[in-house]
Design an enzyme around this catalytic site. Structure first.
Site, PDB file in Angstrom:
ATOM      1  N   CYS A  45     -70.449  51.213  63.114  1.00 15.89           N
ATOM      2  CA  CYS A  45     -69.560  51.253  61.951  1.00 15.89           C
ATOM      3  C   CYS A  45     -69.754  52.541  61.155  1.00 15.89           C
ATOM      4  CB  CYS A  45     -69.834  50.039  61.063  1.00 15.89           C
ATOM      5  SG  CYS A  45     -68.994  50.113  59.464  1.00 15.89           S
ATOM      6  N   ARG A 106     -63.205  39.550  55.438  1.00 12.24           N
ATOM      7  CA  ARG A 106     -64.018  39.976  56.577  1.00 12.24           C
ATOM      8  C   ARG A 106     -65.462  40.172  56.121  1.00 12.24           C
ATOM      9  NH1 ARG A 106     -63.362  44.719  58.262  1.00 12.24           N
ATOM     10  NH2 ARG A 106     -61.831  45.555  56.798  1.00 12.24           N
ATOM     11  N   TYR A 172     -57.908  54.892  60.100  1.00  6.92           N
ATOM     12  CA  TYR A 172     -57.637  53.456  60.204  1.00  6.92           C
ATOM     13  C   TYR A 172     -56.178  53.158  59.859  1.00  6.92           C
ATOM     14  CZ  TYR A 172     -62.535  52.242  60.870  1.00  6.92           C
ATOM     15  OH  TYR A 172     -63.795  52.110  61.390  1.00  6.92           O
TER      16      TYR A 172
END
Length: 297
Positions: A45, A106, A172
């Site tokens: 990540c 999330r 993204y």
């Protein structure tokens, strides 16, 4: 990967806000203390990667503990292989729900757990590195860089906003766009930002001059993933990082620093994106290549 409410009208990706935003600060509810806090992170990540870089740059390995999650998420989210020795949990979601049983977003890394109160303090990834740089200053190793110098903070904050909007989060927005217009807008901004950074770095080793700062730490994880993942997987295909001579040399200069190199795991990065994000890559095939020499002079 289920994005759910993060896809807005017009097919645009809008990142969920951070749920836990308490501060670790002197005289606050969560004072800085050696051994009290555990950082949960992933080598895959980019948001977590920056916290791992700062922790090593500042020599805080014995002050702030770390638990590394598996790069492959399933329907339960991030998993700790073999269980977490600090909390006993197997999935990061357990820490989120232990702190807020009604949480429905999330379960993200990085996040910081308070061993004393047994609560998640923060998953506010922009603030986590700043906290390591400021609140934990008494524990910084001798000779550690000042990544957030007082005299440069306004300039650093301004550039960090440009880097986040146009590049860190911009890739993204391109990759998760569900309409041509949303994608076109996002990918145009990504490369406009790269062009700006290429020009800024001409004639200077780091983004703010001769010294490494928080801005360099924030930029690097996206650069490290660009040719391997974002160029193909997120359709940021106008140019590669290696097509930018100044940025490519800069990225390799950072990679040569142990705190950057030792926390960069290209295998975990690729497996995470191509296997986990089935909305983009339903076959879960991990591509071979590209062959890039990050150690080249």
């Amino acid at each position: 990967m289920k994005l759910g409410r993060e896809i807005a009208e017009g097919g645009r990706f809008v990142r969920q806000p951070n749920r836990f935003t308490a501060r670790i600060e002197a005289d606050g509810e969560y004072p800085p203390e050696a051994g009290r806090y555990q950082l949960y992170a992933s080598y895959a990540c980019p948001w977590a990667h920056r916290s791992l870089i700062v922790r090593e740059l500042l020599g805080l390995q014995d002050v702030v503990g770390v638990t590394i999650v598996d790069p492959i998420r399933d329907e339960k989210g991030w998993r700790v292989p073999g269980g977490d020795p600090v909390t006993g949990m197997e999935y990061l979601s357990e820490l989120y729900l232990a702190t807020d049983p009604d949480y429905q977003g999330r379960y993200t890394v990085p996040c910081v757990w308070d061993v004393t109160t047994k609560r998640l303090v923060t998953n506010d990834y922009p603030q986590i590195t700043l906290t390591l740089e400021t609140a934990f200053a008494p524990w910084h190793a001798e000779g550690a860089p000042d990544l957030y110098p007082a005299g440069l903070r306004e300039e650093i904050d301004a550039l960090n906003t440009v880097i986040f909007d146009g590049f860190n989060n911009g890739v993204y927005k391109a990759g998760f766009a569900t309409s041509q217009e949303a994608y076109d807008d996002a990918v145009t901004t990504v490369f406009a930002t790269l062009d700006l950074l290429e020009e800024r770095l001409a004639g200077r080793p780091y983004l703010h001059g001769d010294a490494l700062t928080e801005s360099d730490v924030r930029l690097y994880p996206t650069l490290a993933r660009f040719d391997a993942v974002y160029h193909s997987h997120f359709k940021c295909a106008i140019r590669r990082l290696t097509d930018y001579p100044v940025l490519w040399a800069y990225a390799r200069r950072l990679y040569a620093i142990p705190a950057f190199r030792d926390t960069t795991d290209f295998d975990q990065i690729k497996r995470h994106y191509f296997i986990t994000q089935t909305n983009i890559n339903p076959s879960q095939i991990v591509p071979q290549g590209p062959e890039i020499d990050w150690t080249a002079a």
